[in-house]
Design a protein around this motif. Sequence first.
Motif, PDB file in Angstrom:
ATOM      1  N   UNK A 209       0.836  -1.255  -0.129  1.00  0.00           N
ATOM      2  CA  UNK A 209      -0.051  -0.027   0.042  1.00  0.00           C
ATOM      3  C   UNK A 209       0.930   1.021  -0.004  1.00  0.00           C
ATOM      4  N   UNK A 210       0.886   2.153  -1.022  1.00  0.00           N
ATOM      5  CA  UNK A 210       1.636   3.400  -1.211  1.00  0.00           C
ATOM      6  C   UNK A 210       1.628   4.435  -0.136  1.00  0.00           C
ATOM      7  N   UNK A 211       0.390   4.424   0.534  1.00  0.00           N
ATOM      8  CA  UNK A 211       0.332   5.226   1.542  1.00  0.00           C
ATOM      9  C   UNK A 211      -0.773   6.304   1.539  1.00  0.00           C
ATOM     10  N   UNK A 212      -1.522   6.435   0.416  1.00  0.00           N
ATOM     11  CA  UNK A 212      -2.479   7.437   0.251  1.00  0.00           C
ATOM     12  C   UNK A 212      -3.283   7.254  -0.942  1.00  0.00           C
ATOM     13  N   UNK A 213      -4.373   7.998  -0.947  1.00  0.00           N
ATOM     14  CA  UNK A 213      -5.268   7.719  -2.181  1.00  0.00           C
ATOM     15  C   UNK A 213      -4.579   8.346  -3.470  1.00  0.00           C
ATOM     16  N   UNK A 214      -3.699   9.445  -3.473  1.00  0.00           N
ATOM     17  CA  UNK A 214      -3.308   9.861  -4.286  1.00  0.00           C
ATOM     18  C   UNK A 214      -1.952   8.866  -4.852  1.00  0.00           C
ATOM     19  N   UNK A 215      -1.423   8.476  -3.952  1.00  0.00           N
ATOM     20  CA  UNK A 215      -0.330   7.523  -4.199  1.00  0.00           C
ATOM     21  C   UNK A 215      -0.883   6.303  -4.882  1.00  0.00           C
ATOM     22  N   UNK A 216      -1.959   5.758  -4.570  1.00  0.00           N
ATOM     23  CA  UNK A 216      -2.773   4.702  -5.397  1.00  0.00           C
ATOM     24  C   UNK A 216      -2.870   4.782  -6.519  1.00  0.00           C
ATOM     25  N   UNK A 217      -3.377   6.364  -6.789  1.00  0.00           N
ATOM     26  CA  UNK A 217      -3.701   6.565  -8.050  1.00  0.00           C
ATOM     27  C   UNK A 217      -2.376   6.680  -9.018  1.00  0.00           C
ATOM     28  N   UNK A 218      -1.382   6.867  -8.455  1.00  0.00           N
ATOM     29  CA  UNK A 218      -0.227   7.100  -9.276  1.00  0.00           C
ATOM     30  C   UNK A 218       0.461   5.725  -9.424  1.00  0.00           C
ATOM     31  N   UNK A 219       0.032   4.678  -8.615  1.00  0.00           N
ATOM     32  CA  UNK A 219       0.482   3.319  -8.899  1.00  0.00           C
ATOM     33  C   UNK A 219      -0.333   2.598 -10.047  1.00  0.00           C
ATOM     34  N   UNK A 242      -9.123  -0.307   5.688  1.00  0.00           N
ATOM     35  CA  UNK A 242      -9.137   1.155   5.250  1.00  0.00           C
ATOM     36  C   UNK A 242      -8.282   1.230   3.959  1.00  0.00           C
ATOM     37  N   UNK A 243      -7.167   0.455   4.199  1.00  0.00           N
ATOM     38  CA  UNK A 243      -5.941   0.658   2.844  1.00  0.00           C
ATOM     39  C   UNK A 243      -6.760   0.019   1.487  1.00  0.00           C
ATOM     40  N   UNK A 244      -7.488  -1.073   1.802  1.00  0.00           N
ATOM     41  CA  UNK A 244      -8.003  -1.846   0.554  1.00  0.00           C
ATOM     42  C   UNK A 244      -8.903  -0.582   0.083  1.00  0.00           C
ATOM     43  N   UNK A 245      -9.939  -0.330   0.799  1.00  0.00           N
ATOM     44  CA  UNK A 245     -11.015   0.694   0.218  1.00  0.00           C
ATOM     45  C   UNK A 245     -10.140   1.828  -0.382  1.00  0.00           C
ATOM     46  N   UNK A 246      -9.287   2.435   0.150  1.00  0.00           N
ATOM     47  CA  UNK A 246      -8.613   3.507  -0.414  1.00  0.00           C
ATOM     48  C   UNK A 246      -7.866   3.004  -1.759  1.00  0.00           C
ATOM     49  N   UNK A 247      -7.422   1.709  -1.871  1.00  0.00           N
ATOM     50  CA  UNK A 247      -6.831   1.293  -2.981  1.00  0.00           C
ATOM     51  C   UNK A 247      -7.874   0.941  -4.154  1.00  0.00           C
ATOM     52  N   UNK A 248      -8.722   0.345  -3.896  1.00  0.00           N
ATOM     53  CA  UNK A 248      -9.721  -0.052  -4.735  1.00  0.00           C
ATOM     54  C   UNK A 248     -10.486   1.293  -5.334  1.00  0.00           C
ATOM     55  N   UNK A 249     -10.853   2.253  -4.749  1.00  0.00           N
ATOM     56  CA  UNK A 249     -11.213   3.379  -5.068  1.00  0.00           C
ATOM     57  C   UNK A 249     -10.340   4.212  -6.024  1.00  0.00           C
ATOM     58  N   UNK A 250      -9.064   3.863  -5.882  1.00  0.00           N
ATOM     59  CA  UNK A 250      -8.137   4.580  -6.650  1.00  0.00           C
ATOM     60  C   UNK A 250      -7.451   3.442  -7.753  1.00  0.00           C
ATOM     61  N   UNK A 251      -8.065   2.573  -8.133  1.00  0.00           N
ATOM     62  CA  UNK A 251      -7.623   1.665  -9.194  1.00  0.00           C
ATOM     63  C   UNK A 251      -7.183   0.383  -8.978  1.00  0.00           C
ATOM     64  N   UNK A 252      -6.981  -0.232  -7.770  1.00  0.00           N
ATOM     65  CA  UNK A 252      -6.364  -1.372  -7.316  1.00  0.00           C
ATOM     66  C   UNK A 252      -7.397  -2.363  -8.008  1.00  0.00           C
ATOM     67  N   UNK A 253      -6.664  -3.771  -8.130  1.00  0.00           N
ATOM     68  CA  UNK A 253      -7.996  -4.671  -8.566  1.00  0.00           C
ATOM     69  C   UNK A 253      -7.928  -5.872  -7.554  1.00  0.00           C
ATOM     70  N   UNK A 254      -7.454  -5.645  -6.151  1.00  0.00           N
ATOM     71  CA  UNK A 254      -7.753  -6.939  -5.627  1.00  0.00           C
ATOM     72  C   UNK A 254      -6.732  -6.789  -4.174  1.00  0.00           C
ATOM     73  N   UNK A 255      -7.130  -7.795  -3.334  1.00  0.00           N
ATOM     74  CA  UNK A 255      -6.258  -7.753  -2.108  1.00  0.00           C
ATOM     75  C   UNK A 255      -5.588  -9.214  -1.785  1.00  0.00           C
ATOM     76  N   UNK A 256      -4.617  -9.212  -1.270  1.00  0.00           N
ATOM     77  CA  UNK A 256      -4.061 -10.429  -0.846  1.00  0.00           C
ATOM     78  C   UNK A 256      -3.543 -10.460   0.635  1.00  0.00           C
ATOM     79  N   UNK A 257      -4.347 -11.129   1.455  1.00  0.00           N
ATOM     80  CA  UNK A 257      -3.900 -10.907   2.870  1.00  0.00           C
ATOM     81  C   UNK A 257      -3.503 -12.193   3.679  1.00  0.00           C
ATOM     82  N   UNK A 258      -2.627 -11.937   4.526  1.00  0.00           N
ATOM     83  CA  UNK A 258      -2.257 -13.005   5.321  1.00  0.00           C
ATOM     84  C   UNK A 258      -2.571 -12.853   6.861  1.00  0.00           C
ATOM     85  N   UNK A 259      -1.283 -12.296   7.291  1.00  0.00           N
ATOM     86  CA  UNK A 259      -1.282 -11.931   8.933  1.00  0.00           C
ATOM     87  C   UNK A 259      -2.585 -11.307   9.410  1.00  0.00           C
TER      88      UNK A 259
END
Length: 297
Positions: A209-219, A242-259
């Motif tokens: 997670x790159x840290x912010x909505x703006x950074x997710x959009x840049x990724x 919270x990170x997933x919601x922000x990332x998806x709202x800015x173009x991410x295509x999913x999540x991979x969760x472990x711990x």
Amino acid sequence: MNELTTLERRAMSGISTPSGKMLIVAADQRNGMKAVMNDAPAGPESVTAEQLYDAKADLVRYLGNAAPAILLDPEVALPGVAEDGTLARETSLVIGMDASGFETVDGLKYTRFVEGMSPRRVRDLGGDVAKMLWYMRPDKQGADSRVADEIRDLVKACADEGLLLIVEILTYRLEGESETDYAAAFPGLVAGAAKLSVECGAKVLKLQFPGSAEACAAVTTAAAGVPWAVLSAGVDHATFIGQVKTAVANGAGGAMAGRSLWKDSLAVSATRRQELLNANSLPRLRELEAALGGTQA
């Protein structure tokens, strides 16, 4: 955009929710998983291979089988959970090809393959998708670097096998680099790593997670149409949601969760594991799917 083949599209569908978002339970950790298991009196170093296998089998049985896919390792979990019927037929199997740890050369980190691993071996173990981890500093490594060559080579080898490859990238702080300087550079490093990986042929990315909505959009811009999933990186579940919601709202295509899903369900005796996986981990998985836009929590 690096286009998926028909076989790769089928594999992509298998690791995704009905809404089309990647959702994978990560359980390929070895040393990291031992570190959260405290049922051995002497600590994580005394967790046996049998105990670790049993924990991974329970993760498959009570959590992974409720997800579209689970990520497992070829050293402890496999081929056992595939051969004994623990892994459900409808759950896609993602196999991690990377060995634990890393080597450092001229201040840069490099991962290694698990001995004997190849795209063909992934198929032989029953894998639907492969995953390989690379460490990267795109401000120090370019298209002519060792890491870029390794990504290109494996992308081609997997394509020749008709196997979808998830390229996982971790950026990291260099020796002598201050925490403040690294934190300031971090969003750009994640975006730069996505860009370089796509230039090397990557078709699916697993990123921090790159840290912010703006950074997710840049990724997302840097990925140039290639889907990327955000990894949990050991944060707690509420933070990851919270990170997933922000990332998806800015173009991410999913999540991979472990711990974030299972950490507190393994740090117990084996006899309590099933109860806690059902009581804690499974609801978290459902909440994560809802955050991806798949179901209601």
